[in-house]
Design a protein around this motif. Sequence first.
Motif, PDB file in Angstrom:
ATOM      1  N   SER A   1       4.474  -2.483  -1.423  1.00  0.00           N
ATOM      2  CA  SER A   1       5.133  -1.171  -1.357  1.00  0.00           C
ATOM      3  C   SER A   1       6.041  -0.949  -2.560  1.00  0.00           C
ATOM      4  O   SER A   1       6.308  -1.841  -3.344  1.00  0.00           O
ATOM      5  CB  SER A   1       5.947  -1.073  -0.066  1.00  0.00           C
ATOM      6  OG  SER A   1       6.870  -2.127   0.000  1.00  0.00           O
TER       7      SER A   1
ATOM      8  N   ALA B   1       0.973   0.028  -3.833  1.00  0.00           N
ATOM      9  CA  ALA B   1       0.645   1.186  -2.995  1.00  0.00           C
ATOM     10  C   ALA B   1       0.234   2.354  -3.888  1.00  0.00           C
ATOM     11  O   ALA B   1       0.843   2.606  -4.936  1.00  0.00           O
ATOM     12  CB  ALA B   1       1.837   1.574  -2.131  1.00  0.00           C
ATOM     13  N   GLY B   2      -0.818   3.043  -3.472  1.00  0.00           N
ATOM     14  CA  GLY B   2      -1.369   4.136  -4.258  1.00  0.00           C
ATOM     15  C   GLY B   2      -2.470   3.719  -5.199  1.00  0.00           C
ATOM     16  O   GLY B   2      -3.164   4.580  -5.768  1.00  0.00           O
TER      17      GLY B   2
ATOM     18  N   SER C   1      -8.585   5.747  10.137  1.00  0.00           N
ATOM     19  CA  SER C   1      -7.470   5.271   9.312  1.00  0.00           C
ATOM     20  C   SER C   1      -7.813   5.200   7.827  1.00  0.00           C
ATOM     21  O   SER C   1      -6.910   5.158   6.984  1.00  0.00           O
ATOM     22  CB  SER C   1      -7.010   3.896   9.797  1.00  0.00           C
ATOM     23  OG  SER C   1      -8.070   2.962   9.744  1.00  0.00           O
TER      24      SER C   1
ATOM     25  N   SER D   1      -6.034   5.119  -2.933  1.00  0.00           N
ATOM     26  CA  SER D   1      -4.777   5.497  -2.256  1.00  0.00           C
ATOM     27  C   SER D   1      -4.358   4.441  -1.244  1.00  0.00           C
ATOM     28  O   SER D   1      -4.034   4.745  -0.085  1.00  0.00           O
ATOM     29  CB  SER D   1      -4.945   6.859  -1.563  1.00  0.00           C
ATOM     30  OG  SER D   1      -5.322   7.863  -2.479  1.00  0.00           O
TER      31      SER D   1
ATOM     32  N   ARG E   1     -10.199   8.072   2.060  1.00  0.00           N
ATOM     33  CA  ARG E   1      -9.627   7.157   1.062  1.00  0.00           C
ATOM     34  C   ARG E   1     -10.615   6.074   0.657  1.00  0.00           C
ATOM     35  O   ARG E   1     -10.618   5.639  -0.499  1.00  0.00           O
ATOM     36  CB  ARG E   1      -8.358   6.486   1.620  1.00  0.00           C
ATOM     37  CG  ARG E   1      -7.263   7.451   1.988  1.00  0.00           C
ATOM     38  CD  ARG E   1      -5.973   6.707   2.346  1.00  0.00           C
ATOM     39  NE  ARG E   1      -6.120   5.840   3.502  1.00  0.00           N
ATOM     40  CZ  ARG E   1      -5.873   4.525   3.487  1.00  0.00           C
ATOM     41  NH1 ARG E   1      -5.465   3.934   2.376  1.00  0.00           N
ATOM     42  NH2 ARG E   1      -6.007   3.814   4.591  1.00  0.00           N
TER      43      ARG E   1
ATOM     44  N   VAL F   1      -1.469  -5.099  -0.347  1.00  0.00           N
ATOM     45  CA  VAL F   1      -0.931  -3.883  -0.938  1.00  0.00           C
ATOM     46  C   VAL F   1       0.588  -3.934  -0.833  1.00  0.00           C
ATOM     47  O   VAL F   1       1.143  -3.979   0.265  1.00  0.00           O
ATOM     48  CB  VAL F   1      -1.473  -2.631  -0.226  1.00  0.00           C
ATOM     49  CG1 VAL F   1      -0.978  -1.365  -0.942  1.00  0.00           C
ATOM     50  CG2 VAL F   1      -2.994  -2.650  -0.178  1.00  0.00           C
TER      51      VAL F   1
ATOM     52  N   LYS G   1      -2.492   1.704   0.980  1.00  0.00           N
ATOM     53  CA  LYS G   1      -1.195   1.683   1.651  1.00  0.00           C
ATOM     54  C   LYS G   1      -0.873   0.245   2.060  1.00  0.00           C
ATOM     55  O   LYS G   1      -1.796  -0.559   2.260  1.00  0.00           O
ATOM     56  CB  LYS G   1      -1.251   2.555   2.904  1.00  0.00           C
ATOM     57  CG  LYS G   1      -1.686   3.989   2.665  1.00  0.00           C
ATOM     58  CD  LYS G   1      -1.832   4.729   3.988  1.00  0.00           C
ATOM     59  CE  LYS G   1      -2.303   6.161   3.774  1.00  0.00           C
ATOM     60  NZ  LYS G   1      -2.457   6.880   5.069  1.00  0.00           N
ATOM     61  N   PRO G   2       0.394  -0.060   2.230  1.00  0.00           N
ATOM     62  CA  PRO G   2       0.746  -1.426   2.680  1.00  0.00           C
ATOM     63  C   PRO G   2       0.038  -1.811   3.982  1.00  0.00           C
ATOM     64  O   PRO G   2      -0.313  -2.978   4.169  1.00  0.00           O
ATOM     65  CB  PRO G   2       2.265  -1.355   2.847  1.00  0.00           C
ATOM     66  CG  PRO G   2       2.696  -0.319   1.854  1.00  0.00           C
ATOM     67  CD  PRO G   2       1.591   0.710   1.867  1.00  0.00           C
ATOM     68  N   GLU G   3      -0.189  -0.849   4.848  1.00  0.00           N
ATOM     69  CA  GLU G   3      -0.870  -1.161   6.121  1.00  0.00           C
ATOM     70  C   GLU G   3      -2.349  -1.467   5.954  1.00  0.00           C
ATOM     71  O   GLU G   3      -3.015  -1.853   6.913  1.00  0.00           O
ATOM     72  CB  GLU G   3      -0.685  -0.022   7.134  1.00  0.00           C
ATOM     73  CG  GLU G   3      -1.037   1.352   6.619  1.00  0.00           C
ATOM     74  CD  GLU G   3       0.171   2.120   6.120  1.00  0.00           C
ATOM     75  OE1 GLU G   3       1.028   1.535   5.408  1.00  0.00           O
ATOM     76  OE2 GLU G   3       0.248   3.338   6.418  1.00  0.00           O
ATOM     77  N   ASP G   4      -2.883  -1.323   4.742  1.00  0.00           N
ATOM     78  CA  ASP G   4      -4.270  -1.737   4.466  1.00  0.00           C
ATOM     79  C   ASP G   4      -4.350  -3.234   4.172  1.00  0.00           C
ATOM     80  O   ASP G   4      -5.455  -3.774   4.027  1.00  0.00           O
ATOM     81  CB  ASP G   4      -4.836  -0.965   3.278  1.00  0.00           C
ATOM     82  CG  ASP G   4      -4.998   0.515   3.563  1.00  0.00           C
ATOM     83  OD1 ASP G   4      -4.674   1.320   2.658  1.00  0.00           O
ATOM     84  OD2 ASP G   4      -5.437   0.868   4.671  1.00  0.00           O
TER      85      ASP G   4
END
Length: 125
Positions: free
Chosen positions: A125, A14-15, A63, A85, A67, A123, A87-90
């Motif tokens: 976390s 993440a990131g 969403s 950037s 980014r 991704v 995110k796990p939700e990506d």
Amino acid sequence: QVQLVESGGGLVQAGGSLRLSCAASGRTFSRYAMGWFRQAPAKEREFVAAITSSGGFTYYADSVKGRFTISRDNANNTVYLQMNSLKPEDTAIYSCAARQTSFVVSWPPSLYDNWGQGTQVTVSS
């Protein structure tokens, strides 16, 4: 018709960042609007980003706005998706798609005629 092959997926924290590429066959790539979609397990396919055939206009899902960046190189028949950037939700399978038009195409996915096989982005976390 164009054939599309994605690459650049992988595992990232993440990131972090990844850049996806979608290579197209054929001599008429510059006539095609391009899009990126993603699909996570047990979820519907989701629009991510689109770009016109000339590259002059881009459009993003809320969403990913700010980014992700979609771009294209018509000389090399390639469209890119720079993802920052993350995110796990990506996490999803990302696919590129093409439609021969000068307009930007976002939704529904059925408007696109040509699809790649997809590349996995994970991704952690």
